[in-house]
Design a protein around this motif. Structure first.
Motif, PDB file in Angstrom:
ATOM      1  N   MET A 149       0.997  -1.037  -0.134  1.00 15.14           N
ATOM      2  CA  MET A 149      -0.159   0.012   0.145  1.00 15.14           C
ATOM      3  C   MET A 149       0.842   1.391  -0.083  1.00 15.14           C
ATOM      4  SD  MET A 149      -3.082  -0.956   2.537  1.00 15.14           S
ATOM      5  CE  MET A 149      -3.911   0.620   2.566  1.00 15.14           C
ATOM      6  N   SER A 150       2.035   1.202   0.751  1.00 14.32           N
ATOM      7  CA  SER A 150       2.945   2.469   0.665  1.00 14.32           C
ATOM      8  C   SER A 150       3.431   2.727  -0.548  1.00 14.32           C
ATOM      9  CB  SER A 150       3.858   1.861   1.723  1.00 14.32           C
ATOM     10  OG  SER A 150       4.864   3.235   1.546  1.00 14.32           O
ATOM     11  N   LEU A 171       3.307   5.741  -5.760  1.00 13.32           N
ATOM     12  CA  LEU A 171       2.812   5.792  -7.010  1.00 13.32           C
ATOM     13  C   LEU A 171       1.884   6.980  -7.455  1.00 13.32           C
ATOM     14  CD1 LEU A 171       3.584   4.759 -10.013  1.00 13.32           C
ATOM     15  CD2 LEU A 171       2.030   2.924  -9.520  1.00 13.32           C
ATOM     16  N   GLN A 172       0.606   6.738  -6.581  1.00 16.89           N
ATOM     17  CA  GLN A 172      -0.440   7.672  -6.693  1.00 16.89           C
ATOM     18  C   GLN A 172      -0.011   9.040  -6.425  1.00 16.89           C
ATOM     19  OE1 GLN A 172      -3.894   6.779  -4.212  1.00 16.89           O
ATOM     20  NE2 GLN A 172      -5.209   7.528  -5.610  1.00 16.89           N
ATOM     21  N   ASN A 173       0.770   9.505  -5.465  1.00 17.67           N
ATOM     22  CA  ASN A 173       1.257  10.842  -5.182  1.00 17.67           C
ATOM     23  C   ASN A 173       2.253  11.368  -6.323  1.00 17.67           C
ATOM     24  OD1 ASN A 173      -0.033  10.847  -2.583  1.00 17.67           O
ATOM     25  ND2 ASN A 173       1.630  10.051  -1.723  1.00 17.67           N
ATOM     26  N   VAL A 190       2.640  14.774 -11.144  1.00  9.86           N
ATOM     27  CA  VAL A 190       2.660  14.776 -12.579  1.00  9.86           C
ATOM     28  C   VAL A 190       1.553  15.548 -13.252  1.00  9.86           C
ATOM     29  CG1 VAL A 190       3.027  13.761 -14.717  1.00  9.86           C
ATOM     30  CG2 VAL A 190       4.351  12.787 -12.829  1.00  9.86           C
ATOM     31  N   LEU A 191       0.504  15.069 -12.643  1.00  9.50           N
ATOM     32  CA  LEU A 191      -0.862  15.785 -13.195  1.00  9.50           C
ATOM     33  C   LEU A 191      -0.925  17.152 -12.838  1.00  9.50           C
ATOM     34  CD1 LEU A 191      -3.588  15.228 -14.758  1.00  9.50           C
ATOM     35  CD2 LEU A 191      -4.469  14.714 -12.281  1.00  9.50           C
ATOM     36  N   ILE A 192      -0.523  17.398 -11.600  1.00 11.07           N
ATOM     37  CA  ILE A 192      -0.531  18.911 -11.542  1.00 11.07           C
ATOM     38  C   ILE A 192       0.430  19.824 -12.027  1.00 11.07           C
ATOM     39  CG2 ILE A 192       0.100  20.761  -9.333  1.00 11.07           C
ATOM     40  CD1 ILE A 192      -1.097  18.404  -7.330  1.00 11.07           C
ATOM     41  N   TYR A 193       1.573  19.350 -12.354  1.00 17.04           N
ATOM     42  CA  TYR A 193       2.720  19.834 -13.099  1.00 17.04           C
ATOM     43  C   TYR A 193       2.444  19.936 -14.569  1.00 17.04           C
ATOM     44  CZ  TYR A 193       7.010  20.473 -15.543  1.00 17.04           C
ATOM     45  OH  TYR A 193       8.048  20.996 -16.392  1.00 17.04           O
ATOM     46  N   MET A 194       1.608  18.843 -14.948  1.00 16.49           N
ATOM     47  CA  MET A 194       1.232  19.191 -16.535  1.00 16.49           C
ATOM     48  C   MET A 194      -0.107  20.184 -16.525  1.00 16.49           C
ATOM     49  SD  MET A 194       3.217  17.374 -18.261  1.00 16.49           S
ATOM     50  CE  MET A 194       2.192  17.104 -19.711  1.00 16.49           C
ATOM     51  N   THR A 195      -0.802  20.127 -15.634  1.00 20.08           N
ATOM     52  CA  THR A 195      -1.956  21.195 -15.660  1.00 20.08           C
ATOM     53  C   THR A 195      -1.328  22.453 -15.698  1.00 20.08           C
ATOM     54  OG1 THR A 195      -3.238  19.333 -14.488  1.00 20.08           O
ATOM     55  CG2 THR A 195      -4.040  21.770 -14.486  1.00 20.08           C
ATOM     56  N   GLY A 196      -0.352  22.789 -15.016  1.00 19.93           N
ATOM     57  CA  GLY A 196       0.086  24.088 -14.723  1.00 19.93           C
ATOM     58  C   GLY A 196       0.908  24.389 -16.060  1.00 19.93           C
TER      59      GLY A 196
END
Length: 624
Positions: free
Chosen positions: A5-6, A11-13, A18-24
């Protein structure tokens, strides 16, 4: 299990990051695209205009100022080219740091001798002015030398907004000659810009100051033109804009003056520049001023020099106790002295109180007793009629005549011939009016002093001690008394012409005072003026000419106890068909006949010599 789970959370984090970065990144690119769209489409016209403003500059083509000529076509005032190092506010750096850098670079520039081209005060003033003056370059260095221009041009790439401009500056080829009549030009002041008569003028404009330069400034200025030019990043002109036609400047009008340069030279040479005095020569038939001198003189060329030299020259003349800036010919006010006896005599003759053969019962024994007061005469003249009293300038005769005639009648006659409280209206600024005192005006003028009108004042006033006149008024008086055909407005403008020489305006002589009198009065006054110059004992004999009949009157104006009198001489010739009238005053110089008479004589000699030479020239040209 926990370990798995860790790893999943990690991986999820990571995916979220990456998503936030790409969105930016997407948002950033979207903003850039929107900004690009805004620049290229929404604000296209505005940005294009800004771009064009940086690339294209509107250049004002200053119209050439009109020349001034003498009556015979000799150039009295012209223009000369002058290089100016200037600052263009449009092409200056916008950032404060870059402006400061430009300031320091300019401050550090030196010439071959190691002298700085600019001082910090003038640079700071220019930089401050650049914030609100956008339409024209701001001068940093006036009348730059070829070396100074070369230094700036060599550094053009590192001096954005600094440019070389060619202007025309006024030039007075004869220096001090007729300087008070011509005036000078200088940059318009902030105070003048607020005046309604200077509406449409802008900071940096050079305008006429004093004399003809000021009076006819609008006529001399012409109409400025305009052109559009391309400039590089440093603000240097690289060419004109294709397909855009500018407007050519229209030169100012040229003024043909009434001044006779040859006569003016003689007049100025006759009066030393170390003395205080004035001379006016006028044609009494139409009011044309042939020559005007105010001494000491000044050189108007100093006002066309670079700032440092101009300030030095200005300080010199402004602090001079001789007051060279004052035009004594039109704004110097003096007692008319014995020249006023012509007015007293004229008033007596007009009113039937004096006649050609009237003799007073009290002859001149050196003075006159009036009550408890004994009024002196300058000599002992015996029993006289009016003609001989004027010839010898006897005070005692006019003490008695003045009491008989009364000041109201005397003043009324004087006003007919240009004296009094109103200026004559000459076409240069600064003319002062005179003053003919009577009981009402005397009491009003001296109210603070507590003085009151008394009949005994007429004794002094009847001989011209107490009134106020200017040299221009004295010349006008003697001339109009001799002609008997009215007082013409004195003037300098003969014609205004355009740059092709076409006459745009011609001055039309104007009678401003009636100058009328009875034929009997006129005949007696002419006889009196004749006797002053041409009869034995006349006080004005030093002004006589061998082949021309001159009439005149002398005067010695008292102004300060214990000081020499002002020396007056007013003359006209030919006496019975007048062409020229001359008035001369030399301050604190003594007797008018001895001091000022020879000066007037030189001017009249030159006038008639000029006339003879012109006549001979015309005869030669017309001969087959």
């Amino acid at each position: 299990m926990l370990k798995g789970m860790s790893e999943n959370e990690t991986l999820q984090n990571r995916n979220w990051n990456v998503l936030i970065y790409m969105t930016g990144v997407v948002i950033l690119f979207f903003i850039l695209l929107m900004r690009l769209f805004s620049l290229q489409f929404t604000h296209y016209d505005e940005n294009l205009q800004r771009s064009e403003n940086n690339r294209i500059r509107k250049v004002v083509l200053v119209a050439e100022r009109g020349y001034i000529y003498d009556r015979n076509g000799e150039v009295l005032v012209r223009n000369r080219p002058s290089y100016q190092i200037a600052l263009s506010s449009i092409n200056m750096p916008r950032k404060k740091s870059e402006r400061d850098s430009l300031f320091m670079k300019l401050l550090g520039i030196k010439d071959a001798a190691g002298e700085r081209l600019f001082d910090s005060l003038s640079l700071d003033t220019a930089f401050q002015r650049s914030r609100w003056i956008k339409t024209r370059p701001i001068r940093l260095l006036e009348d730059a030398t070829a070396e100074q221009v070369a230094i700036i041009e060599e550094r053009s790439e590192e001096l954005p907004g600094v440019m070389t401009v060619i202007e025309s500056r006024r030039e007075y080829p004869y220096g001090t000659m007729a300087s008070h009549a011509l005036g000078y030009t200088s940059e318009i002041s902030e105070e003048q810009l607020k005046l309604p008569e200077y509406e449409g003028y802008t900071q940096g404009d050079r305008i006429g100051q004093k004399g003809l330069e000021q009076f006819y400034d609008k006529e001399f200025r012409g109409v400025n033109g305009m052109k559009l030019v391309e400039v590089n990043a440093s603000g240097r002109e690289v060419g004109t804009v294709d397909g855009v036609e500018g407007t050519e400047p229209i030169p100012g009008l040229r003024l043909v003056s009434t001044i006779d340069l040859r006569l003016q030279k003689v007049a100025e040479e006759a009066i030393p520049d170390t003395a205080k005095g004035a001379l006016v020569a006028i044609d009494p038939r139409n009011g044309e001023i042939l020559a005007m001198v105010s001494s000491p003189r000044l050189d108007p060329n100093i006002f066309s020099l670079k700032k440092r030299e101009r300030n030095k020259g200005w300080a010199h003349v402004a602090l001079d106790t001789m007051r060279p800036l004052t035009n004594r010919a039109i704004s110097g006010t003096y007692p008319p002295a014995s020249i006023f006896k012509l007015v007293t005599a004229g008033a007596g003759l007009e009113n039937g109180i004096l006649t050609e053969n009237k003799y007073y019962s009290k002859p001149c024994t050196g003075g006159y007793q009036y009550g408890a007061r004994y009024q002196k005469c300058w000599g002992t003249h015996g029993s006289l009629n009016v003609v001989n009293a004027i010839r010898l300038s006897c005070d005692v005769f006019f003490y008695q005549a003045g009491l008989d005639i009364d000041m109201n009648r005397i003043n009324e006659f004087g006003r007919r011939f240009g004296l009094g409280e109103k200026p004559l209206g000459v076409d240069i600024p600064g003319e002062k009016a005179g003053w003919l005192p009577d009981s009402a005006s005397f009491n009003q003028r001296n109210k603070r002093l507590g003085w009151r009108w008394a009949r005994g004042l007429i004794l002094n006033l009847s001989i011209g001690q107490g009134q106020i006149v200017t040299p221009l008024q004295q010349a006008t008086l003697i001339g109009s008394l001799a002609t008997g055909k009215g007082v013409y407005r004195p003037h300098f403008m003969k014609e205004l012409r355009d740059s092709q020489g076409n006459v745009v305006r011609r001055y039309e002589p104007e009678i401003i005072r009636p100058g009328n009198m009875k034929p009997y009065t006129h005949r007696i006054l002419l006889a009196a003026m004749d006797s002053v110059v041409n009869h034995p004992g006349g006080t004005g004999k030093r002004g006589a000419l061998p082949n021309v009949r001159v009439g005149a009157k002398t005067g010695s104006g008292e102004w300060k106890k214990g000081e020499k009198t002002h020396a007056w001489y007013a003359a006209v010739a030919p006496l019975y068909d007048p062409e020229i009238a001359v008035a001369v005053i030399m301050e604190a110089a003594g007797g008018g006949g001895a001091v000022s008479g020879p000066i007037a004589k030189k001017v009249m000699e030159a006038y008639f010599e000029n006339k003879l030479s012109e006549a001979r020239k015309n005869e030669t040209q017309s001969a087959p």
